[in-house]
Design an enzyme around this catalytic site. Structure first.
Site, PDB file in Angstrom:
ATOM      1  N   ASP A  35       1.082  -7.709   2.355  1.00 51.89           N
ATOM      2  CA  ASP A  35       1.230  -6.276   2.063  1.00 51.89           C
ATOM      3  C   ASP A  35       2.706  -5.880   1.920  1.00 51.89           C
ATOM      4  OD1 ASP A  35       0.875  -3.576   1.787  1.00 51.89           O
ATOM      5  OD2 ASP A  35      -0.511  -3.366   3.482  1.00 51.89           O
ATOM      6  N   HIS A  89       0.822  -1.218   0.000  1.00 53.50           N
ATOM      7  CA  HIS A  89       0.000   0.000   0.000  1.00 53.50           C
ATOM      8  C   HIS A  89       0.853   1.265   0.000  1.00 53.50           C
ATOM      9  CE1 HIS A  89       0.017   0.001   4.573  1.00 53.50           C
ATOM     10  NE2 HIS A  89      -0.034   1.314   4.369  1.00 53.50           N
ATOM     11  N   SER A 107       3.887   2.163   8.574  1.00 50.88           N
ATOM     12  CA  SER A 107       3.678   1.184   7.522  1.00 50.88           C
ATOM     13  C   SER A 107       4.994   0.901   6.833  1.00 50.88           C
ATOM     14  CB  SER A 107       2.690   1.714   6.494  1.00 50.88           C
ATOM     15  OG  SER A 107       1.400   1.450   6.926  1.00 50.88           O
TER      16      SER A 107
END
Ligand code: ARG
Ligand code: GLU
Length: 755
Positions: A234, A95, A689
């Site tokens: 991810d 992402h 992240s």
């Protein structure tokens, strides 16, 4: 024993310590909140060792030798990434690389859908504008920044001296360095009680190396976002390139893979409940030390209202996306954006209430006040009341500002009309044209028109008690009879789904009855009259010379409708908010000082501010509600349980189904399956992240990518019973590179260790 009874006092204290020992042994390992400054990690190293960590503070951060920090980058400004090979191979989240993957995708080569794997170095794809930043050195510069500042000084003079000192220090730190690739940031910490200098090195040639298909990299989509159990792969791979001397450079085909000072060894050992983990990355923003009124506002007013508004938007999007495949794709990214915070806010508000944060803060403030009275310091004694008074003034403004963003600007047409004018006036025709192109690529009028009808009414309803924060109704175009005559059109609550009405503020019910038709008329008029619902008409306008085009834009009904609101917000509301916030932040400076004095035994850590931080904890499940207990590790079996060819979020590639059917896991098999994600008690936030999750030896266990929604109040208060960060297990990443990407040439670059 005998002796104990002779001396009841001693007996009591012995009993107490025995009890204390007992408590220590029976309570599960306490989760450790905090996002610590790498340079000061020595403060926490003993505790980290207690939890199993085997390295030293010097191994985490050092200026004299290569240390863990040298393998970590701020990726594109908003995420974290880490170097995992001697040849500059970089790992971050899917992402985080989504924009780059999308930019390289076309109908013929849909890398989002099919994934992407460079087979050779020459196939690695350059990304204009993408940078990665290494923090080379940090330094406590508090004394230097505050040099020449005295207590007696006026705030303005004080700030001027500080600004000058910061400028001088920055120049000194950059002296002799190439300013295109080196930057200095001097960041205030604890609201300006401390200052740290960060010297950063920026690399500008960063190429895309690999990404799994979205059906793996985004597996679970927004349904699973912020949710445990999770099964998302991810991750994405990039490579940093440097010039032949290993220095940062602009993109050039002659650049070579960067040789990092340090890169992570990968652990294939995996995790189990109770294992030590550490997350090293760039959390964006937290507010651990705010006063109770700020938390009250978030949990009781702002979040519920924003959740309600976004819920209304999502209902429209979801319904229309469900009807039409093309619309589903068009609104996928918008839907994801709207829904991401929508879910986070729900967890945050609920978490704050469950943890009793407001009451705890109030109690703390009371105790503080009692203590303050004993200090005789006027600035301490009056502090809370002054801050509360400022919060009272701030709240309606803050609320209005949020309504402008969340309700008024929820209408894409209005936002576009405003942006288009600004873009053309300030940047030029080319920029305006590209804005228009990207707008129409993903615009679907029926969704926008319905959202306008609902959200414009909501906007008025939300601000009906503060009409002075709205532009005068006369500014509305003549074609807006409804909104003009009835000052506060309200939501057509009847149409709002039950789930959301439950959260709807009570205020709007009274006027609901007669408003929908008026708004309907306005909507019809707006959307049929404005040029900006039709691509060709918009492009025709932009084809004219700029003066003429600007004139046409400014006369468009959408622009005329929105601009007075934008101006009201920009010229009145925002400056007032900024002024109050400035006053507040000065008082917070004193507040931090004072609570550090008051709460002497507490070890403080600064709020996140997009600088490099260390968080640590242990792998741990949790119990979100009564009778439910989550385990901390998910496996490929869970992917198969969720797999559903008819559900976009859970439709995995056939290859993965085959691999599972044949149990063809190769060297990545553990206990007959493949581990996929795990959760732990590390204190993380947005920006973490892509952060490396490390084990006791400093080896890479996985990649942080999310938190559980029940724990998203950790930005305000960390509740160790439910705050968990979610990571993708590195063994799943390796498995995917190997079995889905067939890119074992990449695996050969890596240092994989048994522990
Ligand atoms: N919740 C994660 C974060 O805040 C992931 C967001 C992207 N994924 C998504 N399904 N929307 O950034
Ligand atoms: N997904 C978030 C990010 O993009 C991390 C999750 C969080 O907020 O902790 O940074």
């Amino acid at each position: 024993m005998l002796q104990l009874f002779k001396n009841p006092r001693g007996a009591l204290s012995l009993l107490c310590s025995a009890l204390f020992l007992l408590i220590l042994q029976t309570t599960p390992l306490r989760a450790d909140e905090g996002m610590w400054l790498p340079m000061l990690i020595g403060q926490k190293i003993d505790r980290m060792h207690e939890l199993g960590f085997k390295l030293t503070a010097e191994d985490i951060y050092s200026v004299n030798k290569a240390s863990l920090k040298d393998a970590i980058v701020h990726f594109g400004g908003g995420c974290t990434g880490e170097v995992i090979s001697a040849e500059g191979l970089l790992l971050t989240n899917h992402h985080c690389g989504y924009g780059q993957i999308q930019a390289h995708s076309s109908v013929e080569n849909d890398y989002l859908k099919d994934g992407f794997w460079a087979r050779t170095r020459t196939e690695e794809l350059p990304n204009q504008g993408l940078t990665v930043t290494f923090m080379r050195r940090m330094e406590d510069v508090t004394d230097l920044v505050l040099q020449g500042v005295t207590d007696a000084m006026e705030e303005k003079e004080r700030q001027q001296i500080i600004d000058k000192n910061i400028k001088d220090l920055t120049e000194k730190a950059l002296n002799g360095l190439d300013k295109r690739y080196n930057t200095v940031r001097i960041a205030p910490t604890y609201f300006g009680n401390q200052y740290f200098l960060y010297l950063n090195e920026i690399f500008r040639d960063v190429r895309l190396v690999g990404a799994p298909p979205s059906s793996i990299g985004k597996f679970g989509g927004d349904t699973d976002n912020w949710i445990w159990p999770r099964h998302t792969g991810d991750f994405a791979l990039f490579r940093i390139y440097a010039d032949k001397d290993n220095n940062p450079a602009e993109y050039s085909p002659n650049n070579v893979p960067y040789r990092p000072r340090y890169h992570f060894t990968i652990s294939s050992k995996g995790v189990k409940e109770g294992d030590f983990t550490m997350v090293y990355g760039y959390p964006g923003r937290t507010q651990q030390y705010v006063l109770s009124p700020a938390v009250e506002y978030i949990a009781l007013r702002s979040n519920p209202q924003k959740i309600h508004l976004r819920g209304l938007r999502l209902d429209v999007m979801n319904r229309e996306q469900g009807k039409d495949q093309a619309v589903r794709i068009q609104y996928a990214s918008k839907n994801a954006r709207v829904s991401n915070a929508w879910k986070r806010w729900q967890g945050e508000a609920r978490g704050i209430l469950n943890a009793g944060t407001i009451a705890k803060k109030k109690a703390f403030e009371e105790r503080f006040q009692q203590w303050a009275e004993t200090t005789g310091r006027d600035d301490y004694i009056t502090l809370i009341s002054k801050m509360k008074e400022l919060y009272n003034r701030l709240e309606p403004l803050q609320y209005a500002s949020e309504m402008y963003t969340e309700a008024l600007m929820a209408t894409e047409l209005l936002q576009f009309a405003d942006n288009l004018e600004r873009q053309l006036a300030r940047r030029g025709p080319e920029e305006a044209l590209s804005l228009a192109r990207s707008f129409f690529k993903d615009y679907y009028q029926p969704i926008d028109e319905e959202i306008f009808e609902i959200l414009f009414a909501e906007f008025y309803a939300a601000l009906q008690d503060t009409p002075d924060l709205l532009p005068t109704p006369d500014l509305l175009p003549a074609a807006a009879p409804a909104a003009r005559t009835t000052q506060a059109p309200a939501a057509h609550t009847a149409q709002a789904p039950a789930a959301h009405t439950a959260e709807a503020p009570a205020a709007r019910t009274a006027q609901a009855a007669h408003c929908p038709e008026n708004i309907r008329t306005l909507a019809q008029h707006l959307f049929s009259t404005s040029a900006f619902t039709r691509e060709q008409q918009t492009l025709d306008i932009l084809a004219k010379d700029s003066e003429q085009a600007l004139e046409l834009i400014r006369n468009d009904i959408a622009f005329k409708l929105v601009r007075p609101f934008v101006e009201k917000n920009r010229t009145e509301i925002q400056p007032l908010i900024a002024a109050i916030n400035q006053e507040l932040s000065l008082l917070y400076r004193t507040w931090m000082q004072a609570i550090m004095e008051f709460d002497k035994d507490r070890v403080f850590y600064p709020d996140a501010n997009s600088t490099l931080r260390v968080a640590f904890g242990t792998v741990a499940g949790y119990s979100p509600v009564d009778a439910v207990v989550y385990k901390p590790v998910s496996t490929i079996e869970g992917i198969m349980q969720k797999d559903d060819p008819n559900n976009f979020d859970y439709n995995i590639p056939q290859t993965l189904r085959n691999i599972h059917a044949e149990r063809n896991y190769g060297r990545w098999e553990t206990d007959g399956t493949v581990p996929v994600c795990f959760i732990a008690t590390n204190h993380t936030s947005g920006g973490n992240s892509g952060s490396p999750v490390l084990n006791a030896n400093g080896h890479l266990l996985g990649l942080n990518f999310d938190r559980v929604w029940e724990g998203t109040m950790s930005d305000i208060e960390f509740d160790s019973s439910v705050c968990r960060n979610i990571s993708v297990d590195i063994r799943y990443v390796l498995f995917l590179i190997d079995k889905i990407g067939n890119a074992d040439y990449l695996l050969r670059e890596l240092d994989i260790s048994q522990d």
